[in-house]
Design a protein around this motif. Structure first.
Motif, PDB file in Angstrom:
ATOM      1  N   MET A   1       0.822  -1.210   0.000  1.00  0.00           N
ATOM      2  CA  MET A   1       0.000   0.000   0.000  1.00  0.00           C
ATOM      3  C   MET A   1       0.858   1.261   0.000  1.00  0.00           C
ATOM      4  N   TYR A   2       1.912   1.262   0.858  1.00  0.00           N
ATOM      5  CA  TYR A   2       2.785   2.426   0.924  1.00  0.00           C
ATOM      6  C   TYR A   2       3.523   2.642  -0.389  1.00  0.00           C
ATOM      7  N   THR A   3       3.853   1.533  -1.061  1.00  0.00           N
ATOM      8  CA  THR A   3       4.521   1.648  -2.358  1.00  0.00           C
ATOM      9  C   THR A   3       3.605   2.310  -3.368  1.00  0.00           C
ATOM     10  N   GLN A   4       2.312   1.943  -3.344  1.00  0.00           N
ATOM     11  CA  GLN A   4       1.350   2.536  -4.268  1.00  0.00           C
ATOM     12  C   GLN A   4       1.151   4.027  -3.972  1.00  0.00           C
ATOM     13  N   ILE A   5       1.099   4.382  -2.696  1.00  0.00           N
ATOM     14  CA  ILE A   5       0.956   5.793  -2.316  1.00  0.00           C
ATOM     15  C   ILE A   5       2.166   6.598  -2.799  1.00  0.00           C
ATOM     16  N   ALA A   6       3.359   6.026  -2.629  1.00  0.00           N
ATOM     17  CA  ALA A   6       4.579   6.700  -3.098  1.00  0.00           C
ATOM     18  C   ALA A   6       4.534   6.885  -4.609  1.00  0.00           C
ATOM     19  N   ALA A   7       4.065   5.856  -5.319  1.00  0.00           N
ATOM     20  CA  ALA A   7       3.956   5.949  -6.780  1.00  0.00           C
ATOM     21  C   ALA A   7       2.944   7.014  -7.179  1.00  0.00           C
ATOM     22  N   MET A   8       1.840   7.087  -6.442  1.00  0.00           N
ATOM     23  CA  MET A   8       0.823   8.118  -6.712  1.00  0.00           C
ATOM     24  C   MET A   8       1.411   9.513  -6.533  1.00  0.00           C
ATOM     25  N   CYS A   9       2.184   9.702  -5.475  1.00  0.00           N
ATOM     26  CA  CYS A   9       2.800  11.001  -5.197  1.00  0.00           C
ATOM     27  C   CYS A   9       3.787  11.399  -6.288  1.00  0.00           C
ATOM     28  N   ILE A  10       4.611  10.461  -6.693  1.00  0.00           N
ATOM     29  CA  ILE A  10       5.603  10.731  -7.745  1.00  0.00           C
ATOM     30  C   ILE A  10       4.902  11.079  -9.056  1.00  0.00           C
ATOM     31  N   PHE A  11       3.852  10.321  -9.386  1.00  0.00           N
ATOM     32  CA  PHE A  11       3.106  10.577 -10.608  1.00  0.00           C
ATOM     33  C   PHE A  11       2.462  11.969 -10.557  1.00  0.00           C
ATOM     34  N   ALA A  12       1.792  12.290  -9.439  1.00  0.00           N
ATOM     35  CA  ALA A  12       1.117  13.579  -9.300  1.00  0.00           C
ATOM     36  C   ALA A  12       2.107  14.734  -9.382  1.00  0.00           C
ATOM     37  N   LEU A  13       3.262  14.587  -8.747  1.00  0.00           N
ATOM     38  CA  LEU A  13       4.265  15.646  -8.772  1.00  0.00           C
ATOM     39  C   LEU A  13       4.820  15.849 -10.172  1.00  0.00           C
ATOM     40  N   SER A  14       5.127  14.745 -10.857  1.00  0.00           N
ATOM     41  CA  SER A  14       5.703  14.860 -12.206  1.00  0.00           C
ATOM     42  C   SER A  14       4.714  15.494 -13.179  1.00  0.00           C
ATOM     43  N   MET A  15       3.418  15.231 -13.007  1.00  0.00           N
ATOM     44  CA  MET A  15       2.409  15.806 -13.878  1.00  0.00           C
ATOM     45  C   MET A  15       2.104  17.262 -13.532  1.00  0.00           C
ATOM     46  N   SER A  16       2.187  17.609 -12.246  1.00  0.00           N
ATOM     47  CA  SER A  16       1.792  18.947 -11.797  1.00  0.00           C
ATOM     48  C   SER A  16       2.908  19.980 -11.915  1.00  0.00           C
ATOM     49  N   ILE A  17       4.140  19.567 -11.648  1.00  0.00           N
ATOM     50  CA  ILE A  17       5.243  20.522 -11.576  1.00  0.00           C
ATOM     51  C   ILE A  17       5.847  20.826 -12.946  1.00  0.00           C
ATOM     52  N   THR A  18       5.666  19.903 -13.910  1.00  0.00           N
ATOM     53  CA  THR A  18       6.248  20.129 -15.233  1.00  0.00           C
ATOM     54  C   THR A  18       5.482  21.210 -15.989  1.00  0.00           C
ATOM     55  N   PRO A  19       6.178  21.965 -16.847  1.00  0.00           N
ATOM     56  CA  PRO A  19       5.518  23.061 -17.563  1.00  0.00           C
ATOM     57  C   PRO A  19       4.367  22.580 -18.445  1.00  0.00           C
ATOM     58  N   GLY A  20       3.340  23.391 -18.486  1.00  0.00           N
ATOM     59  CA  GLY A  20       2.171  23.120 -19.303  1.00  0.00           C
ATOM     60  C   GLY A  20       1.380  24.403 -19.450  1.00  0.00           C
ATOM     61  N   PRO A  21       0.266  24.372 -20.154  1.00  0.00           N
ATOM     62  CA  PRO A  21      -0.523  25.593 -20.374  1.00  0.00           C
ATOM     63  C   PRO A  21      -0.957  26.278 -19.080  1.00  0.00           C
ATOM     64  N   VAL A  22      -1.426  25.502 -18.111  1.00  0.00           N
ATOM     65  CA  VAL A  22      -1.891  26.087 -16.849  1.00  0.00           C
ATOM     66  C   VAL A  22      -0.747  26.779 -16.118  1.00  0.00           C
ATOM     67  N   ASN A  23       0.411  26.129 -16.066  1.00  0.00           N
ATOM     68  CA  ASN A  23       1.573  26.698 -15.378  1.00  0.00           C
ATOM     69  C   ASN A  23       1.995  28.022 -16.020  1.00  0.00           C
ATOM     70  N   MET A  24       1.913  28.087 -17.351  1.00  0.00           N
ATOM     71  CA  MET A  24       2.320  29.311 -18.056  1.00  0.00           C
ATOM     72  C   MET A  24       1.378  30.471 -17.749  1.00  0.00           C
ATOM     73  N   VAL A  25       0.084  30.184 -17.697  1.00  0.00           N
ATOM     74  CA  VAL A  25      -0.883  31.226 -17.342  1.00  0.00           C
ATOM     75  C   VAL A  25      -0.629  31.716 -15.918  1.00  0.00           C
ATOM     76  N   ILE A  26      -0.290  30.784 -15.020  1.00  0.00           N
ATOM     77  CA  ILE A  26      -0.014  31.151 -13.632  1.00  0.00           C
ATOM     78  C   ILE A  26       1.226  32.038 -13.533  1.00  0.00           C
ATOM     79  N   VAL A  27       2.277  31.704 -14.265  1.00  0.00           N
ATOM     80  CA  VAL A  27       3.488  32.535 -14.263  1.00  0.00           C
ATOM     81  C   VAL A  27       3.172  33.931 -14.785  1.00  0.00           C
ATOM     82  N   ALA A  28       2.416  34.008 -15.878  1.00  0.00           N
ATOM     83  CA  ALA A  28       2.056  35.307 -16.453  1.00  0.00           C
ATOM     84  C   ALA A  28       1.218  36.120 -15.473  1.00  0.00           C
ATOM     85  N   SER A  29       0.268  35.465 -14.813  1.00  0.00           N
ATOM     86  CA  SER A  29      -0.583  36.155 -13.849  1.00  0.00           C
ATOM     87  C   SER A  29       0.223  36.612 -12.633  1.00  0.00           C
ATOM     88  N   GLY A  30       1.104  35.734 -12.140  1.00  0.00           N
ATOM     89  CA  GLY A  30       1.942  36.099 -11.003  1.00  0.00           C
ATOM     90  C   GLY A  30       2.832  37.287 -11.314  1.00  0.00           C
TER      91      GLY A  30
END
Length: 201
Positions: free
Chosen positions: A1-30
């Motif tokens: 179970m802990y291994t799956q949670i760790a995998a979920m966290c890594i997946f979520a971080l890699s998808m959220s932190i990498t540049p994309g359209p939403v991130n670019m709008v946020i940088v421009a707004s900031g």
């Protein structure tokens, strides 16, 4: 179970932190409006993504995989919307005090995730990896983890944008930044559309 949670966290971080359209709008707004005024868009984008994840996890994914043409139409509509946002950023007035209503809103953040091909791909890929047909517990855990990680990741992009904004102390610099980021956002949308349609063929 802990291994799956760790995998979920890594997946979520890699998808959220990498540049994309939403991130670019946020940088421009900031950069243009500051951290505080960008937070509603960050909140909307995070909640919009989690809602998309949950709705897909609860059954929409079966409809989408049965009718892949729906994703193609969504990719086209989403890319057009993102290109429109890129245009709005690129043509924003190079003024030190930009109008309040030009700041990306909570609703725009919410809508953008539902029209963002990257968000759909991330949701479908994540659900394919972590969903369980016999229980909704993995979906619940994945959604909670993703919410926290996604919000913190987008918040970091907002901070980055606000720090960039300190350098934008002349109309000429603001204009150059907005045109550059708006153009980059439009190119990103075109790339996502091409990549998505190419993969669907």
């Amino acid at each position: 179970m802990y291994t799956q949670i760790a995998a979920m966290c890594i997946f979520a971080l890699s998808m959220s932190i990498t540049p994309g359209p939403v991130n670019m709008v946020i940088v421009a707004s900031g950069a243009n409006h500051g951290l505080r005024k960008t937070l509603p868009f960050v909140s909307g984008a995070t909640i919009g993504f989690i809602l998309l994840l949950i709705v897909l996890g609860l059954g929409l994914m079966q409809i989408v995989t049965t009718h892949p043409i729906l994703l193609k139409y969504l990719a086209i509509a989403g890319s057009i919307f993102i290109i429109y946002l890129g245009y709005k950023i690129g043509t924003a007035r190079p003024d030190i005090s930009i109008e309040e209503d030009s700041c990306p809103s909570f609703k725009q953040g919410l809508l953008m995730q539902w029209l963002n091909p990257k968000a759909w791909i991330a949701c479908i890929a994540g659900l394919s990896m972590f969903m369980d047909d016999k229980s909704l517990d993995p979906l619940l855990i994945f959604s909670i983890l993703y919410f926290v990680i996604c919000y913190l990741s987008l918040f970091m992009w907002a901070i980055m944008g606000s720090k960039v904004g300190l350098l934008l102390n002349t109309p000429r610099r603001i204009r150059f930044f907005n045109v550059s980021l708006g153009s980059l956002l439009s190119v990103c949308a075109c790339y996502l559309l091409f990549d998505f349609l190419h993969a669907a063929i």
